[in-house]
Enzyme design. Structure first.
Site, PDB file in Angstrom:
ATOM      1  CG  ASP A  76      -1.819   1.242   1.269  1.00 15.02           C
ATOM      2  OD1 ASP A  76      -2.306   1.663   0.204  1.00 15.02           O
ATOM      3  OD2 ASP A  76      -2.049   1.795   2.358  1.00 15.02           O
ATOM      4  CB  SER A  77       0.239   4.788  -0.678  1.00 21.07           C
ATOM      5  OG  SER A  77      -0.918   4.857   0.149  1.00 21.07           O
ATOM      6  CE1 TYR A  92       2.144   6.168  -3.944  1.00 19.74           C
ATOM      7  CE2 TYR A  92       0.938   4.204  -4.560  1.00 19.74           C
ATOM      8  CZ  TYR A  92       2.133   4.838  -4.319  1.00 19.74           C
ATOM      9  OH  TYR A  92       3.306   4.141  -4.457  1.00 19.74           O
ATOM     10  N   GLY A  93      -3.691   9.342  -3.047  1.00 18.10           N
ATOM     11  CA  GLY A  93      -5.116   9.591  -3.278  1.00 18.10           C
ATOM     12  C   GLY A  93      -5.499  10.677  -4.243  1.00 18.10           C
ATOM     13  CB  CYS A 127      -3.481   0.565  -2.482  1.00 17.93           C
ATOM     14  SG  CYS A 127      -3.627   2.308  -2.887  1.00 17.93           S
ATOM     15  CB  THR A 181      -5.583   4.904  -4.741  1.00 16.67           C
ATOM     16  OG1 THR A 181      -6.300   5.416  -3.603  1.00 16.67           O
ATOM     17  CG2 THR A 181      -5.288   6.024  -5.690  1.00 16.67           C
ATOM     18  CB  CYS A 189      -9.379   4.756   1.372  1.00 15.12           C
ATOM     19  SG  CYS A 189      -7.674   5.223   1.788  1.00 15.12           S
ATOM     20  CB  THR A 190      -6.444  -0.083   2.891  1.00 17.93           C
ATOM     21  OG1 THR A 190      -5.407   0.653   2.203  1.00 17.93           O
ATOM     22  CG2 THR A 190      -7.034  -1.124   1.961  1.00 17.93           C
ATOM     23  CG  HIS A 191      -4.367   5.279   4.533  1.00 21.14           C
ATOM     24  ND1 HIS A 191      -3.896   4.623   3.426  1.00 21.14           N
ATOM     25  CD2 HIS A 191      -3.315   5.953   5.059  1.00 21.14           C
ATOM     26  CE1 HIS A 191      -2.598   4.887   3.291  1.00 21.14           C
ATOM     27  NE2 HIS A 191      -2.220   5.697   4.271  1.00 21.14           N
TER      28      HIS A 191
HETATM   29  N1  DGL Z   1      -4.728   3.237   1.212  1.00 22.34           N
HETATM   30  C1  DGL Z   1      -4.892   3.613  -0.141  1.00 22.34           C
HETATM   31  C2  DGL Z   1      -6.273   3.278  -0.676  1.00 22.34           C
HETATM   32  O1  DGL Z   1      -6.824   2.268  -0.295  1.00 22.34           O
HETATM   33  C3  DGL Z   1      -4.318   4.938  -0.597  1.00 22.34           C
HETATM   34  C4  DGL Z   1      -4.459   6.113   0.273  1.00 22.34           C
HETATM   35  C5  DGL Z   1      -3.558   7.242  -0.218  1.00 22.34           C
HETATM   36  O2  DGL Z   1      -2.364   6.996  -0.388  1.00 22.34           O
HETATM   37  O3  DGL Z   1      -4.098   8.340  -0.421  1.00 22.34           O
HETATM   38  O4  DGL Z   1      -6.818   3.960  -1.512  1.00 22.34           O
END
Ligand code: DGL
Length: 216
Positions: free
Chosen positions: A7-8, A39-40, A70, A72, A177-179
């Site tokens: 992931d990012s 990355y979003g 991720c 994204t 988003c996994t975050h």
């Molecule tokens: N965790 C990532 C996702 O699921 C990316 C979040 C990011 O880097 O903005 O989209």
């Protein structure tokens, strides 16, 4: 077997933990991209350039499969990445629009995701195919991955966005988003009795088990 998880940033750690718990006999190699997270709001071509060397590194470290933890990256690049890494299975995560559409009774669901995910053709396709008659709310979560990455959580912001979607009748909230898995408990508490909160870890683990069986 060695499983690569990418992931990012910290979103992937939540996914890696879920995999580790479910499949403890495997070795997980986790990679993020601290240099370029978040990355979003980046463009797919730019992200492609970031992830290719990281995936090469995971394959070089002996990973038989890579979990693209991720949304994204998955929604913008998974097809291109599968072509590029044709010998390694890639398992992605994407907003659970189908499950949300199947569950909703109010006909209103909310998807919390990055702007690049929301702008992707794949996400548009998911909505058109699985939720053509459903109202899909997409609250502004633009700075949420940064706030989670830096562990400076703005609880008022999360509460305000969630109240807004609940007020508009959403009875399912998709964590796209996994975050946001790290604030799942908080969102579940805010939505208790009003909306179900969905995230993809359990489904991803099942998919991964199948891929591992095939590789065995
Ligand atoms: N965790 C990532 C996702 O699921 C990316 C979040 C990011 O880097 O903005 O989209």
């Amino acid at each position: 077997m060695k499983i690569g998880v990418f992931d990012s940033g910290v979103g992937g750690l939540s996914v890696a933990q879920a995999i580790e718990k479910a499949l403890p006999e495997n070795e997980i190699i986790f990679r993020d991209d601290r240099l370029h997270v978040p990355y979003g709001s980046r463009q797919p071509d730019e992200i492609f350039g970031f992830v290719v060397p990281i995936f090469e590194n995971l394959i070089g470290a002996g990973c038989s499969v890579i979990v693209v933890a991720c949304n994204t990256v998955t929604t913008t690049l998974i097809d291109r990445l599968r072509l590029h890494f044709a010998d390694t299975p890639l398992i992605g995560v994407e907003p659970m629009v189908k499950s949300a559409a199947e569950r909703t009774k109010s006909g209103v669901v909310a998807v919390y995701a990055t702007s690049t995910t929301l702008a992707s053709p794949r996400y548009k396709w998911l909505k058109e195919n699985y939720a053509p008659d459903i109202k899909v709310l997409e609250p502004d979560c633009n700075d949420w991955s940064s706030m989670i990455e830096s562990n400076k959580i703005d609880h008022e912001k999360i509460s305000a966005r969630t109240s807004e979607v609940l007020d508009q009748g959403a009875d399912v909230i998709v964590l796209g988003c996994t975050h946001y898995h790290w604030i799942e408990t908080e969102i579940k508490e805010l939505a208790a009795g009003k909306a179900t909160v969905l995230q993809p870890e359990a489904a991803l683990v099942e998919q991964l088990k199948q891929v591992l069986q095939q590789l065995d």
